[in-house]
Design a protein around this motif. Structure first.
Motif, PDB file in Angstrom:
ATOM      1  N   GLU A  40       0.821  -1.200   0.000  1.00 31.41           N
ATOM      2  CA  GLU A  40       0.000   0.000   0.000  1.00 31.41           C
ATOM      3  C   GLU A  40       0.865   1.263   0.000  1.00 31.41           C
ATOM      4  N   TYR A  41       0.415   2.254  -0.765  1.00 32.91           N
ATOM      5  CA  TYR A  41       1.055   3.569  -0.802  1.00 32.91           C
ATOM      6  C   TYR A  41      -0.010   4.634  -0.565  1.00 32.91           C
ATOM      7  N   ILE A  42       0.337   5.643   0.206  1.00 34.24           N
ATOM      8  CA  ILE A  42      -0.494   6.842   0.287  1.00 34.24           C
ATOM      9  C   ILE A  42      -0.006   7.794  -0.796  1.00 34.24           C
ATOM     10  N   LEU A 357      13.120   7.252  -1.054  1.00 33.87           N
ATOM     11  CA  LEU A 357      12.990   6.725   0.308  1.00 33.87           C
ATOM     12  C   LEU A 357      11.535   6.777   0.776  1.00 33.87           C
ATOM     13  N   ALA A 358      10.830   7.833   0.378  1.00 32.11           N
ATOM     14  CA  ALA A 358       9.414   7.937   0.732  1.00 32.11           C
ATOM     15  C   ALA A 358       8.626   6.773   0.122  1.00 32.11           C
ATOM     16  N   ALA A 359       8.934   6.437  -1.125  1.00 36.84           N
ATOM     17  CA  ALA A 359       8.246   5.316  -1.776  1.00 36.84           C
ATOM     18  C   ALA A 359       8.511   4.005  -1.033  1.00 36.84           C
ATOM     19  N   GLU A 360       9.737   3.839  -0.569  1.00 33.56           N
ATOM     20  CA  GLU A 360      10.048   2.635   0.211  1.00 33.56           C
ATOM     21  C   GLU A 360       9.220   2.582   1.490  1.00 33.56           C
ATOM     22  N   MET A 364       3.927   8.117  -1.962  1.00 28.60           N
ATOM     23  CA  MET A 364       4.251   8.656  -3.281  1.00 28.60           C
ATOM     24  C   MET A 364       4.283  10.181  -3.210  1.00 28.60           C
ATOM     25  N   VAL A 365       5.447  10.764  -3.530  1.00 27.64           N
ATOM     26  CA  VAL A 365       5.593  12.211  -3.587  1.00 27.64           C
ATOM     27  C   VAL A 365       6.220  12.577  -4.925  1.00 27.64           C
ATOM     28  N   GLU A 394       8.154  11.526   7.340  1.00 30.02           N
ATOM     29  CA  GLU A 394       9.119  11.798   8.411  1.00 30.02           C
ATOM     30  C   GLU A 394      10.129  10.665   8.534  1.00 30.02           C
ATOM     31  N   ARG A 395       9.666   9.431   8.401  1.00 33.78           N
ATOM     32  CA  ARG A 395      10.605   8.305   8.453  1.00 33.78           C
ATOM     33  C   ARG A 395      11.582   8.363   7.285  1.00 33.78           C
TER      34      ARG A 395
END
Length: 406
Positions: A40-42, A357-360, A364-365, A394-395
């Motif tokens: 899942e991705y936001i 890193l956000a995708a990991e 999704m940005v 943040e992570r």
């Protein structure tokens, strides 16, 4: 039996003009997506400010399927009810008297620039052909629009480029004033530069451009492909500034994910585009128009537009808190739900690394150039999705800093 598809197939079969993420989304609902493995991705990317109502919105599905059961396409030798209804919605909600439908923002900008030159040629003569645009702008990928976009990296390999297009410094009225003269037929500007770093225009800058255009009989074109249809908390960004353009281009969120674009114009200028002067096979397609009509009717309400401003507050408060902890960003800026986080000089050029890193982490940005992390989520994203998404962001920031060499 359907063929098994993997991300590696892209590298083998597709022209390599993109470098897509290593995962393939296969299903979406609201502001969440799931990939082939079920992860899942936001979604804070929103299809680059396109998915204004998120994924699989019931009203969009209904509009599309109802029209699909009637007829799909006739071409521009005929009109259709969905296109006419959508045109009236746009006219009633904006300064415009006339609409031209196309398929994308680039096509809308191409039409605007062509209209501006034709109007000037018809009224003043062929000498009046100059176009003033701005450095770091983005207006599309056709040869005309990529030349107007002030980013040589996108245009220099395709020379010779269309002539008589000059670039001023964005938010610098003196720079623009030095280029705008009686030979100028149009000034094209984004009320907020998106690809150029999520940079809002100064109100005095846009007011000054309006005055310069009036003084020199030039048309003022607002490229609202990325800022339009509620993205900034107003229906169109020009409404923030109380500066009315002569022409406005809109796309992206207009179809909520179905390809559609439009050029909005005052009658005086639209009248020069007579039969045969411009056209498109698919523009005003009934499927696209039906979906866009449903999207527009939902977004053009106080509930949704005021909700965008509330959601901007959710984002900015949390992003400022994250930045207070990690000191990654020089500035957090934007309007509504088009937000940019500009990296400090110590981390210059590493926005893509943060997005990966956000995708990991399941988020999704976007990026806007090498130094800005960009958010353009659905306008109706829930508070829970914002909170969980920013937890993941943040992570990613924490992991990024842990991996940066001292």
């Amino acid at each position: 039996m359907s063929q098994s598809i993997t991300r590696q197939d892209f590298d083998q079969w597709m022209m390599p003009v993109y470098a897509p993420a290593p995962f393939i989304p296969v299903r979406g609902e609201g502001s969440r997506l799931w990939d082939q493995q079920g992860k899942e991705y936001i979604d804070f990317a929103g299809g680059i400010a396109v998915n204004a109502l998120g994924h699989a919105h019931p009203a969009m599905i209904q509009a599309l399927t109802e029209q699909a059961g009637k007829f799909w396409h006739t071409g521009n030798g005929y009109t259709n009810e969905p296109a006419l209804r959508l045109a009236k919605q746009l006219i009633d909600a904006t300064f415009a008297d006339r609409v031209f439908f196309c398929n994308s923002g680039a096509e809308a900008n191409e039409a605007a620039l062509k209209l501006a030159r034709k109007y000037a040629h018809d009224k003043f003569g062929s000498h009046k052909s100059g176009i003033v645009a701005f450095k770091n702008a983005f207006h599309g990928r056709t040869l005309f629009t990529v030349t107007a976009g002030g980013q040589p990296a996108y245009s220099q390999d395709f020379a010779p480029l269309p002539p008589d297009i000059r670039h001023a410094v964005y938010n610098d009225l003196a720079s623009a004033s030095a280029l705008i003269d009686d030979g100028t037929c149009a000034v094209i500007v984004e009320p907020m530069q998106g690809e150029g770093g999520v940079v809002p225009a100064d109100p005095a800058f846009l007011r000054g451009l309006r005055e310069l255009c009036d003084r020199h009989d030039a048309l003022l074109i607002f490229d609202e492909v990325q800022t339009g249809v509620g993205r900034t908390g107003e229906l169109y960004a020009y409404m923030h500034y109380s500066v009315t353009p002569d022409l406005l281009t809109t796309a992206k969120a207009l179809g909520g994910g179905f390809p559609v674009g439009a050029l909005l114009a005052k009658d005086t200028y639209a009248s020069v585009m007579t039969v045969g002067t411009h056209g498109t096979t698919y523009g005003g397609n009934p499927l696209a128009s039906a979906v866009a009509g449903a999207v527009f009717s939902i977004i053009n309400t106080p509930q949704v537009l005021n909700g965008v401003k509330q959601r901007q507050q959710w984002f900015t408060e949390r992003l400022l808190s994250i930045n207070a902890r990690y000191s990654l960003f020089n500035e957090i800026r934007g309007l509504g739900l088009l937000i940019g986080c500009e990296l400090k000089a110590a981390y210059a050029g590493k926005a893509k690394q943060i997005s990966q890193l956000a995708a990991e982490e399941g988020l999704m940005v976007l990026i806007a150039g090498a130094n800005v992390v960009r958010f353009a989520p659905a306008l109706i994203i829930t508070e829970e999705e914002v909170t969980h998404g920013l937890d993941r962001f943040e992570r990613a920031c924490e992991r990024f800093l842990a991996g940066v060499s001292p």
